[in-house]
Write an enzyme that holds these catalytic residues in place. Structure first.
Site, PDB file in Angstrom:
ATOM      1  N   ASP A   4      48.754  18.129 106.841  1.00  0.00           N
ATOM      2  CA  ASP A   4      48.353  17.051 105.931  1.00  0.00           C
ATOM      3  C   ASP A   4      46.970  16.538 106.326  1.00  0.00           C
ATOM      4  OD1 ASP A   4      50.201  14.949 103.965  1.00  0.00           O
ATOM      5  OD2 ASP A   4      48.204  14.322 104.627  1.00  0.00           O
ATOM      6  N   ALA A   5      46.127  16.321 105.325  1.00  0.00           N
ATOM      7  CA  ALA A   5      44.757  15.856 105.576  1.00  0.00           C
ATOM      8  C   ALA A   5      44.701  14.342 105.775  1.00  0.00           C
ATOM      9  CB  ALA A   5      43.855  16.260 104.411  1.00  0.00           C
ATOM     10  N   TYR A  25      44.232  15.417  86.195  1.00  0.00           N
ATOM     11  CA  TYR A  25      45.315  15.714  87.143  1.00  0.00           C
ATOM     12  C   TYR A  25      46.210  16.824  86.601  1.00  0.00           C
ATOM     13  CZ  TYR A  25      50.006  15.267  89.207  1.00  0.00           C
ATOM     14  OH  TYR A  25      51.228  15.534  89.774  1.00  0.00           O
ATOM     15  N   ALA A  61      51.000  19.248  98.932  1.00  0.00           N
ATOM     16  CA  ALA A  61      49.705  18.561  99.063  1.00  0.00           C
ATOM     17  C   ALA A  61      48.947  18.581  97.740  1.00  0.00           C
ATOM     18  CB  ALA A  61      48.870  19.240 100.148  1.00  0.00           C
ATOM     19  N   ARG A 111      45.652   3.309  79.436  1.00  0.00           N
ATOM     20  CA  ARG A 111      45.033   4.451  80.128  1.00  0.00           C
ATOM     21  C   ARG A 111      44.456   5.398  79.065  1.00  0.00           C
ATOM     22  NH1 ARG A 111      49.382   7.817  83.510  1.00  0.00           N
ATOM     23  NH2 ARG A 111      48.841   6.430  85.215  1.00  0.00           N
ATOM     24  N   ASN A 165      58.272   2.256  79.963  1.00  0.00           N
ATOM     25  CA  ASN A 165      57.724   1.551  81.128  1.00  0.00           C
ATOM     26  C   ASN A 165      58.185   0.094  81.149  1.00  0.00           C
ATOM     27  OD1 ASN A 165      56.421   3.878  81.863  1.00  0.00           O
ATOM     28  ND2 ASN A 165      54.513   3.332  80.801  1.00  0.00           N
ATOM     29  N   SER A 210      47.314  13.183  93.412  1.00  0.00           N
ATOM     30  CA  SER A 210      48.466  13.069  92.512  1.00  0.00           C
ATOM     31  C   SER A 210      48.425  11.908  91.519  1.00  0.00           C
ATOM     32  CB  SER A 210      49.743  12.959  93.357  1.00  0.00           C
ATOM     33  OG  SER A 210      49.775  11.714  94.022  1.00  0.00           O
ATOM     34  N   SER A 230      44.566  20.179  86.515  1.00  0.00           N
ATOM     35  CA  SER A 230      44.405  20.824  87.826  1.00  0.00           C
ATOM     36  C   SER A 230      45.748  21.374  88.316  1.00  0.00           C
ATOM     37  CB  SER A 230      43.802  19.848  88.842  1.00  0.00           C
ATOM     38  OG  SER A 230      44.706  18.788  89.123  1.00  0.00           O
ATOM     39  N   LYS A 231      46.838  20.667  88.035  1.00  0.00           N
ATOM     40  CA  LYS A 231      48.156  21.194  88.421  1.00  0.00           C
ATOM     41  C   LYS A 231      48.501  22.436  87.589  1.00  0.00           C
ATOM     42  CE  LYS A 231      50.756  19.746  91.013  1.00  0.00           C
ATOM     43  NZ  LYS A 231      50.918  19.939  92.497  1.00  0.00           N
ATOM     44  N   THR A 267      54.489  19.595  88.354  1.00  0.00           N
ATOM     45  CA  THR A 267      54.855  18.411  87.580  1.00  0.00           C
ATOM     46  C   THR A 267      55.149  18.750  86.125  1.00  0.00           C
ATOM     47  OG1 THR A 267      53.882  16.367  86.690  1.00  0.00           O
ATOM     48  CG2 THR A 267      52.349  18.065  87.326  1.00  0.00           C
ATOM     49  N   ASP A 268      55.910  17.869  85.470  1.00  0.00           N
ATOM     50  CA  ASP A 268      56.152  18.044  84.026  1.00  0.00           C
ATOM     51  C   ASP A 268      54.897  17.742  83.205  1.00  0.00           C
ATOM     52  OD1 ASP A 268      56.103  15.269  84.381  1.00  0.00           O
ATOM     53  OD2 ASP A 268      58.065  14.895  83.470  1.00  0.00           O
ATOM     54  N   GLU A 269      53.890  17.109  83.842  1.00  0.00           N
ATOM     55  CA  GLU A 269      52.702  16.694  83.068  1.00  0.00           C
ATOM     56  C   GLU A 269      51.902  17.885  82.551  1.00  0.00           C
ATOM     57  OE1 GLU A 269      50.653  13.257  84.532  1.00  0.00           O
ATOM     58  OE2 GLU A 269      52.386  12.626  85.711  1.00  0.00           O
TER      59      GLU A 269
HETATM   60  P1  NAD Z   1      51.107  11.835  97.279  1.00  0.00           P
HETATM   61  O1  NAD Z   1      49.798  11.517  96.648  1.00  0.00           O
HETATM   62  O2  NAD Z   1      52.020  10.723  97.672  1.00  0.00           O
HETATM   63  O3  NAD Z   1      50.874  12.699  98.605  1.00  0.00           O
HETATM   64  C1  NAD Z   1      49.973  13.747  98.671  1.00  0.00           C
HETATM   65  C2  NAD Z   1      49.850  14.154 100.134  1.00  0.00           C
HETATM   66  O4  NAD Z   1      48.962  15.300 100.196  1.00  0.00           O
HETATM   67  C3  NAD Z   1      49.230  13.085 101.028  1.00  0.00           C
HETATM   68  O5  NAD Z   1      49.934  13.003 102.245  1.00  0.00           O
HETATM   69  C4  NAD Z   1      47.807  13.589 101.273  1.00  0.00           C
HETATM   70  O6  NAD Z   1      47.270  13.160 102.525  1.00  0.00           O
HETATM   71  C5  NAD Z   1      48.015  15.084 101.226  1.00  0.00           C
HETATM   72  N1  NAD Z   1      46.786  15.809 100.857  1.00  0.00           N
HETATM   73  C6  NAD Z   1      45.954  15.544  99.818  1.00  0.00           C
HETATM   74  N2  NAD Z   1      44.931  16.417  99.815  1.00  0.00           N
HETATM   75  C7  NAD Z   1      45.136  17.269 100.860  1.00  0.00           C
HETATM   76  C8  NAD Z   1      44.437  18.393 101.362  1.00  0.00           C
HETATM   77  N3  NAD Z   1      43.307  18.826 100.779  1.00  0.00           N
HETATM   78  N4  NAD Z   1      44.930  19.033 102.444  1.00  0.00           N
HETATM   79  C9  NAD Z   1      46.072  18.612 103.035  1.00  0.00           C
HETATM   80  N5  NAD Z   1      46.776  17.535 102.603  1.00  0.00           N
HETATM   81  C10 NAD Z   1      46.317  16.870 101.541  1.00  0.00           C
HETATM   82  O7  NAD Z   1      51.829  12.850  96.290  1.00  0.00           O
HETATM   83  P2  NAD Z   1      53.371  12.947  95.896  1.00  0.00           P
HETATM   84  O8  NAD Z   1      53.675  11.944  94.852  1.00  0.00           O
HETATM   85  O9  NAD Z   1      54.177  13.013  97.126  1.00  0.00           O
HETATM   86  O10 NAD Z   1      53.381  14.371  95.176  1.00  0.00           O
HETATM   87  C11 NAD Z   1      53.632  15.560  95.926  1.00  0.00           C
HETATM   88  C12 NAD Z   1      53.570  16.738  94.994  1.00  0.00           C
HETATM   89  O11 NAD Z   1      54.556  16.602  93.985  1.00  0.00           O
HETATM   90  C13 NAD Z   1      52.234  16.888  94.258  1.00  0.00           C
HETATM   91  O12 NAD Z   1      51.903  18.249  94.221  1.00  0.00           O
HETATM   92  C14 NAD Z   1      52.527  16.333  92.862  1.00  0.00           C
HETATM   93  O13 NAD Z   1      51.706  16.985  91.911  1.00  0.00           O
HETATM   94  C15 NAD Z   1      53.967  16.710  92.685  1.00  0.00           C
HETATM   95  N6  NAD Z   1      54.762  15.830  91.818  1.00  0.00           N
HETATM   96  C16 NAD Z   1      54.783  14.487  92.006  1.00  0.00           C
HETATM   97  C17 NAD Z   1      55.579  13.680  91.196  1.00  0.00           C
HETATM   98  C18 NAD Z   1      55.671  12.184  91.414  1.00  0.00           C
HETATM   99  O14 NAD Z   1      56.359  11.507  90.634  1.00  0.00           O
HETATM  100  N7  NAD Z   1      55.051  11.627  92.432  1.00  0.00           N
HETATM  101  C19 NAD Z   1      56.336  14.248  90.177  1.00  0.00           C
HETATM  102  C20 NAD Z   1      56.278  15.652  89.994  1.00  0.00           C
HETATM  103  C21 NAD Z   1      55.505  16.429  90.836  1.00  0.00           C
HETATM  104  P1  TYD Z   2      52.479   6.557  87.096  1.00  0.00           P
HETATM  105  O1  TYD Z   2      53.435   5.966  88.072  1.00  0.00           O
HETATM  106  O2  TYD Z   2      51.020   6.455  87.374  1.00  0.00           O
HETATM  107  O3  TYD Z   2      52.934   8.056  86.854  1.00  0.00           O
HETATM  108  P2  TYD Z   2      52.435   9.121  85.726  1.00  0.00           P
HETATM  109  O4  TYD Z   2      51.172   8.667  85.145  1.00  0.00           O
HETATM  110  O5  TYD Z   2      52.268  10.326  86.565  1.00  0.00           O
HETATM  111  O6  TYD Z   2      53.558   9.213  84.753  1.00  0.00           O
HETATM  112  O7  TYD Z   2      52.728   5.873  85.684  1.00  0.00           O
HETATM  113  C1  TYD Z   2      54.026   5.867  85.083  1.00  0.00           C
HETATM  114  C2  TYD Z   2      53.888   5.216  83.729  1.00  0.00           C
HETATM  115  O8  TYD Z   2      53.559   3.829  83.932  1.00  0.00           O
HETATM  116  C3  TYD Z   2      52.760   5.789  82.894  1.00  0.00           C
HETATM  117  O9  TYD Z   2      53.150   5.759  81.516  1.00  0.00           O
HETATM  118  C4  TYD Z   2      51.602   4.824  83.115  1.00  0.00           C
HETATM  119  C5  TYD Z   2      52.312   3.495  83.322  1.00  0.00           C
HETATM  120  N1  TYD Z   2      51.629   2.533  84.215  1.00  0.00           N
HETATM  121  C6  TYD Z   2      51.462   1.217  83.802  1.00  0.00           C
HETATM  122  O10 TYD Z   2      51.852   0.820  82.678  1.00  0.00           O
HETATM  123  N2  TYD Z   2      50.832   0.345  84.658  1.00  0.00           N
HETATM  124  C7  TYD Z   2      50.390   0.718  85.882  1.00  0.00           C
HETATM  125  O11 TYD Z   2      49.803  -0.125  86.617  1.00  0.00           O
HETATM  126  C8  TYD Z   2      50.586   2.075  86.301  1.00  0.00           C
HETATM  127  C9  TYD Z   2      50.103   2.556  87.649  1.00  0.00           C
HETATM  128  C10 TYD Z   2      51.220   2.948  85.436  1.00  0.00           C
END
Ligand code: NAD
Ligand code: TYD
Length: 353
Positions: free
Chosen positions: A34-35, A160, A83, A290, A259, A86, A163-164, A134-136
């Site tokens: 992890d970075a 985002y 990583a 947004r 939301n 996100s 890129s995914k 991700t589903d996005e």
């Molecule tokens: P996060 O942002 O909480 O964590 C990302 C981690 O990656 C951090 O610890 C960061 O330090 C590390 N990182 C970033 N750039 C790096 C690099 N160049 N080298 C090494 N480490 C690096 O993200 P998250 O929410 O835990 O998401 C994890 C994965 O799951 C992502 O790939 C995201 O696309 C995917 N995902 C997230 C969600 C969600 O709801 N959070 C849903 C679906 C998929």
């Molecule tokens: P988020 O948690 O950023 O996840 P994602 O954009 O990956 O779905 O946002 C979840 C939903 O909530 C999204 O529709 C954007 C909305 N949102 C707000 O309304 N207010 C906020 O401050 C944030 C961060 C998100």
């Protein structure tokens, strides 16, 4: 027994996965790379440092030589790649880091895996590269539109998501072209402990605890399919154990909410936990939407359910309450985050006050 490289293991889902994996597979070797970007928190893994099966490496996934060295030195046979950059809002204000980490970083990992697992005399026939996505990538659904399946065409709308999507395509190409043993999962929105407080749920929890506004973009009617992070970890475990090489699996919660419904649920729980400040709903503040805000995401999990027996087990209101309680009981985890970079981000994104 497995020897695993977990990228992004100090982030939200990665840290939950590492805890989950070592609780369920205590014999396995787990190396986290992890970075430690703004979103990474070493403290999420501190309790694991006493274990001799666990190792933390501070480094970048773009450093192909470092990844190759780790794969060789530790004889790692599995990569679970979390990583990433996100956060959609950050990708709108600054897409470059998303291209660098999510696309070039994933490519560097794939190159390292190919080099060590396939080229060096084919020394690791039983390997697995699991890519967490991700589903996005599927874009936005209308109300009443069919939920995303694994064959829904990709249609990403934010930098985002784009890129995914690109990283998913690279993973597929390395399977088709070089025979790398890959699997891929596309998951809906996660919630739970250790989530950086920039995403909707942890941001609102922290603001509720500080009695600060709860920012809702637009009309608050955008829909997400919320899943407890432990259910996501279980889904990945099932794919690692029995998923078909080259396949992708959608993982969802069958739990669509607007939301506004999510934030109202948080407020209702806080009213019970902290009645002296009720009603917390008074903190809701509608803010500018947004750009390109996807209206609805919804996952069809039929494939992982029928092939691998996946079933989410966390009921949403119970999971939300436990998550709030986790933030209340772990202030030492999130309070240090709130200064510096976080303050600057909040000001940039939400303006003063
Ligand atoms: P996060 O942002 O909480 O964590 C990302 C981690 O990656 C951090 O610890 C960061 O330090 C590390 N990182 C970033 N750039 C790096 C690099 N160049 N080298 C090494 N480490 C690096 O993200 P998250 O929410 O835990 O998401 C994890 C994965 O799951 C992502 O790939 C995201 O696309 C995917 N995902 C997230 C969600 C969600 O709801 N959070 C849903 C679906 C998929
Ligand atoms: P988020 O948690 O950023 O996840 P994602 O954009 O990956 O779905 O946002 C979840 C939903 O909530 C999204 O529709 C954007 C909305 N949102 C707000 O309304 N207010 C906020 O401050 C944030 C961060 C998100």
């Amino acid at each position: 027994m497995r020897s695993m490289l977990i990228t992004g293991g100090a982030g939200f889902i990665g840290a939950n996965f590492v805890h989950y994996w070592l609780a369920h597979h205590p014999q396995d070797r787990v190396v986290v790379l992890d970075a430690l970007t703004y979103a990474g928190n070493h403290a999420s893994l501190r309790s694991l440092e006493v274990r001799d099966t666990f190792r933390f490496v501070h480094g970048n996934i773009r450093d192909q030589q470092l990844v190759e060295r780790l794969l060789r030195e530790e004889r790692l046979d599995t990569i679970v790649h979390f990583a990433a950059e996100s956060h959609v809002d950050r990708s709108i204000l600054g897409p470059d880091a998303f291209i660098e980490t999510n696309i070039l970083g994933t490519h560097a990992l794939l190159k390292a895996a190919r080099q060590v697992w396939l080229e060096a005399g084919g020394s690791m026939p039983h390997h697995r590269f699991h890519h967490v996505s991700t589903d996005e990538v599927y874009g936005s659904l209308g109300i009443g539109g069919q939920s995303f399946t694994e064959i829904t065409p990709y249609s990403p709308n934010s930098p985002y998501a784009a890129s995914k999507a690109a990283s998913d395509h690279l993973v597929r190409a390395y399977r088709q072209t070089y025979g790398l043993n890959t699997t891929l999962s596309n998951c809906s929105n996660n919630y739970g402990p250790y989530q950086f407080p920039e995403k909707l749920i942890p941001l609102c929890i922290i603001n509720l605890l500080k009695q600060e506004p709860l920012p809702i973009y637009g009309d608050g009617k955008n829909i997400r399919d919320w899943l407890h992070v432990a259910d996501h970890c279980r889904g990945i475990e099932l794919i690692l154990e029995n998923g078909k090489p080259g396949c992708s699996y959608n993982i969802g919660g069958n739990n669509e909410r607007t939301n506004l419904q999510v934030v109202s649920a948080l407020c209702a729980i806080m009213d019970e936990l902290n009645p002296e400040f009720a009603p917390h709903q008074r903190l809701v503040k509608f803010v500018t939407d947004r750009p390109g805000h996807d209206r609805r995401y919804a996952i069809n999990s039929r494939k992982i359910t029928s092939e691998l027996g996946y079933r989410p087990t966390h009921e949403f209101m119970i999971g939300l309450r436990e998550t709030i309680e986790w933030y209340i009981n772990n202030k030492s985890w999130w309070q240090p985050i709130l200064s510096g970079e976080y303050k600057d981000w909040m000001k940039l994104q939400y303006g003063e006050g």
